[in-house]
Design a protein around this motif. Structure first.
Motif, short mmCIF file in Angstrom:
data_model
loop_
_atom_site.label_atom_id
_atom_site.label_comp_id
_atom_site.label_asym_id
_atom_site.label_seq_id
_atom_site.Cartn_x
_atom_site.Cartn_y
_atom_site.Cartn_z
N GLU A 48 25.20 42.05 -29.84
CA GLU A 48 26.10 42.54 -30.87
C GLU A 48 27.33 43.12 -30.18
N ASN A 53 30.79 42.55 -35.95
CA ASN A 53 30.81 43.27 -37.22
C ASN A 53 32.11 42.99 -37.97
N GLU A 95 28.45 39.90 -38.82
CA GLU A 95 27.58 40.89 -39.45
C GLU A 95 28.33 41.54 -40.60
N ASP A 144 23.95 43.20 -42.37
CA ASP A 144 23.75 44.41 -41.56
C ASP A 144 23.33 45.59 -42.44
N LYS A 182 19.39 42.38 -40.82
CA LYS A 182 19.14 43.51 -39.94
C LYS A 182 18.75 44.72 -40.78
#
Ligand code: C2E
Ligand code: MG
Ligand code: MG
Ligand code: MG
Length: 274
Positions: free
Chosen positions: A59, A114, A146, A176, A197
């Motif tokens: 990530e 992200n 994400e 996420d 996640k």
């Protein structure tokens, strides 16, 4: 003098972070010039298969250096950047940097970036992603976006359209912070998510029966929908053992590895190849 009291001592022990000294205005100023002044960077945290320990990927996490040289917490500066729109350029910079790192170091794992709802709603976002991947000669499949269910992300049609465009480009779409917002269940229904996640707030510190059942239920729901399940924030062997019992696919957390500059993870990748 106040700079040298208790709080600053903490940074000696945790070089990762923290500077809570910035007001929102000074943060906004910092964010506006962060790219040109080279105050932002990207670190990578490994994501591993629970069964085999194999590294699936990393990530990418944004880091911002404050005016006093210390790092500012993303939980502090990201909301400000979302509010004043700076996140659009900062987020693009992170994606570009991730592309450059993958290309330069020939990373083979998936890189998950992200993406804020603000970015997703900005016109031309999918096009911009496609352009960056093409320019660096990279396969879309190697990247995941994400999307946090915290923000108002997939409710808006613009955002939903961007997600469809990104999917057809071949980029993976991950959800996420599952469990923390209101959008989670709805997102599961409407989108063909590659990985979900589960937020680390659902990972019990001790094996409290109620908390374990809660987590188990979430995992079962995701499994019955055919989703790949990742649990983040794994810090102890005890937690890892619990997740093995619950048959989780992927984990991420300080127990496995902290977020690190790309140079540090290159070693991991190479030892895998060898
Ligand atoms: P997130 O996407 O859920 O990222 C995971 C966060 O948990 C990261 O915090 C990571 O350092 C932290 N973490 C990982 N393992 C553990 C663990 O075992 N224990 C604990 N206590 N924490 C762990 P970080 O880097 O401070 O980022 C916080 C949030 O800021 C991220 O949460 C994400 O929502 C946001 N963020 C970070 N980078 C970006 C970015 O480039 N773009 C956008 N839009 N948001 C970002
Ligand atoms: Mg994330
Ligand atoms: Mg997360
Ligand atoms: Mg989270």
């Amino acid at each position: 003098i106040s700079k040298f009291t208790g709080r600053s001592r903490v940074t000696v022990y945790d070089p990762q972070i923290v500077d809570a000294d910035h007001s929102n205005e000074s943060l906004a100023g910092l964010l506006a010039h962060a790219i040109e002044r080279q105050c932002i960077s990207v670190v990578y945290q490994p994501i591993v298969q629970l069964g085999t320990g194999e590294v699936l990927g990393y990530e990418a996490l944004m880091r911002l250096k404050g005016s006093n040289g210390r790092l500012v917490k993303p939980d502090v500066f990201i909301p400000v950047a979302e509010q004043n729109g700076a996140i659009v350029e900062l987020g693009a910079w992170v994606f570009e940097q991730a592309c450059a790192d993958v290309a330069r170091y020939k990373l083979t794992g998936i890189v998950a970036v992200n993406i804020s709802a603000v970015q997703l709603k900005a016109p031309g976002f999918a096009l911009r992603v496609a352009e960056m991947l093409a320019r660096h000669g990279l396969a879309p499949r190697q990247f995941a976006l994400e999307l946090s269910e915290r923000g108002d992300i997939l409710g808006q049609s613009q955002a939903a359209q961007a997600v469809e465009q990104l999917r057809s480009l071949g980029v993976q779409i991950w959800l996420d912070d599952f469990g923390t917002g209101y959008a989670g269940i709805d997102c599961l229904r409407r989108f063909d998510l590659d990985i979900v996640k589960i937020d680390r707030s659902f990972l019990p510190e001790r094996q409290c029966a109620q908390d374990v059942r809660m987590l188990e239920g979430m995992i079962q729901l995701l499994r019955s929908l055919g989703r790949t399940v990742l649990v983040e924030g794994v810090e102890t062997e005890e937690q890892k053992a619990l997740l093995e019992e619950l048959d989780v696919d992927l984990i991420q957390g300080f127990l496995i590895g902290r977020p690190q500059p790309v140079g540090e993870i290159v070693g991991i990748e190479n030892s895998e190849v060898a």
